[in-house]
Design a protein around this motif. Structure first.
Motif, PDB file in Angstrom:
ATOM      1  N   LEU A  90       0.864  -1.172   0.000  1.00 55.59           N
ATOM      2  CA  LEU A  90       0.000   0.000   0.000  1.00 55.59           C
ATOM      3  C   LEU A  90       0.901   1.221   0.000  1.00 55.59           C
ATOM      4  O   LEU A  90       1.753   1.369   0.879  1.00 55.59           O
ATOM      5  CB  LEU A  90      -0.908   0.003   1.229  1.00 55.59           C
ATOM      6  CG  LEU A  90      -1.784   1.258   1.397  1.00 55.59           C
ATOM      7  CD1 LEU A  90      -2.813   1.361   0.274  1.00 55.59           C
ATOM      8  CD2 LEU A  90      -2.466   1.263   2.763  1.00 55.59           C
TER       9      LEU A  90
ATOM     10  N   LEU B 264      -2.719   0.455  -4.457  1.00 58.93           N
ATOM     11  CA  LEU B 264      -2.332  -0.894  -4.073  1.00 58.93           C
ATOM     12  C   LEU B 264      -1.514  -1.491  -5.210  1.00 58.93           C
ATOM     13  O   LEU B 264      -1.773  -1.217  -6.387  1.00 58.93           O
ATOM     14  CB  LEU B 264      -3.568  -1.761  -3.826  1.00 58.93           C
ATOM     15  CG  LEU B 264      -4.444  -1.416  -2.632  1.00 58.93           C
ATOM     16  CD1 LEU B 264      -5.740  -2.221  -2.689  1.00 58.93           C
ATOM     17  CD2 LEU B 264      -3.714  -1.688  -1.329  1.00 58.93           C
TER      18      LEU B 264
ATOM     19  N   TYR C 223       0.554  -5.291  -6.462  1.00 60.28           N
ATOM     20  CA  TYR C 223       0.853  -6.708  -6.237  1.00 60.28           C
ATOM     21  C   TYR C 223       1.917  -7.150  -7.231  1.00 60.28           C
ATOM     22  O   TYR C 223       1.833  -6.831  -8.422  1.00 60.28           O
ATOM     23  CB  TYR C 223      -0.390  -7.579  -6.414  1.00 60.28           C
ATOM     24  CG  TYR C 223      -0.048  -9.040  -6.644  1.00 60.28           C
ATOM     25  CD1 TYR C 223       0.325  -9.854  -5.578  1.00 60.28           C
ATOM     26  CD2 TYR C 223      -0.044  -9.586  -7.923  1.00 60.28           C
ATOM     27  CE1 TYR C 223       0.674 -11.191  -5.785  1.00 60.28           C
ATOM     28  CE2 TYR C 223       0.298 -10.915  -8.140  1.00 60.28           C
ATOM     29  CZ  TYR C 223       0.654 -11.710  -7.062  1.00 60.28           C
ATOM     30  OH  TYR C 223       1.021 -13.014  -7.280  1.00 60.28           O
TER      31      TYR C 223
END
Length: 243
Positions: free
Chosen positions: A133, A152, A154
């Motif tokens: 984050l 966000l 990933y």
């Protein structure tokens, strides 16, 4: 057999993600990145790190320099202690300065918090998942107006490591391949990435030094006055130094 199915699923996921990024190719650019990363131990579980680097793009729209200090905590395994996996908590902040050729320069301060899981974490193969984050404070240096962003991200990565048991001269080499996806909850004026895919080859010379060259594809908005469909290739050279 279950382990091989697990690996196969991750490889398919990476390839599918790379295909999705390539299918969105609308505006081609080439980015060149280089960085130096240093790290050291604070204690058995806590590690500090710092990275500094330079980035540019062709056609020449901007140059970027940054410094990124961080800390990593090795989370002790509470369950499945016999399995080979590793968990980490991540925290840090990046300071980025972008010299724009056709717009005002930008200063960005980017603190982040994250979690990383390496499973399996074998000698020859590592599959790593990283979640972050990021809070983004982007400042126009002409008028010092601040734009706040939140996203966000990933990253899934597979790394094959050669230990010299199959190919003696290959000892120390490793091949990482990964895909990174971004969700811009609150966008900023510049560098609102959507995703990227990278594959590379690296060499660990000794426990203190290693180097990595990667080639990849990036889907992003790179300039202040661009639409959100800029895309292109990315070359990166990375040097790691462990104290």
């Amino acid at each position: 057999m279950n382990s091989y199915k697990y690996i196969f699923i991750h490889i398919v996921f990476l390839l599918f993600g790379a295909y999705e990024l390539l299918a969105q190719n609308n505006e081609k650019t080439t980015q060149f990145w280089t960085d130096y990363n240093i790290s050291g131990k604070i204690n058995d579980r806590l590690t500090w790190g710092a990275g500094t680097g330079f980035r540019t793009i062709s056609p020449h729209q901007w140059n970027r320099i940054y410094i990124k200090p961080s800390v990593t905590y090795d989370w002790p395994r509470l369950i499945l202690k016999k399995m080979k996996y590793k968990e980490k908590l991540l925290a840090g902040a990046g300071v980025y300065y972008t010299d724009n050729k056709r717009a005002s320069d930008q200063l960005e301060i980017r603190p982040y918090q994250g979690y990383s899981l390496s499973a399996p974490n074998w000698d020859h193969l590592v599959i790593q998942h990283t979640f972050k984050l990021e809070e983004r404070f982007e400042i126009n240096v002409n008028d010092w107006i601040n734009t706040f962003g939140l996203r966000l991200r990933y990253k899934g990565q597979i790394t094959f490591r050669f230990k010299g048991d199959v190919w003696k001269k290959g000892n120390g080499f490793y091949i990482p391949a990964g895909i990174e996806l971004y969700w811009n909850l609150i966008g900023t004026k510049q560098f609102n990435d959507k995703g990227n895919f990278d594959i590379g080859i690296g060499k660990e010379f000794n426990p203190k030094w290693k180097a990595l060259i990667t080639f990849g594809y990036n889907y992003s908005r790179n300039g202040v006055d661009e639409s959100f469909d800029a895309s292109g290739m990315r070359w990166r050279f990375r040097l790691y130094h462990r104290l």
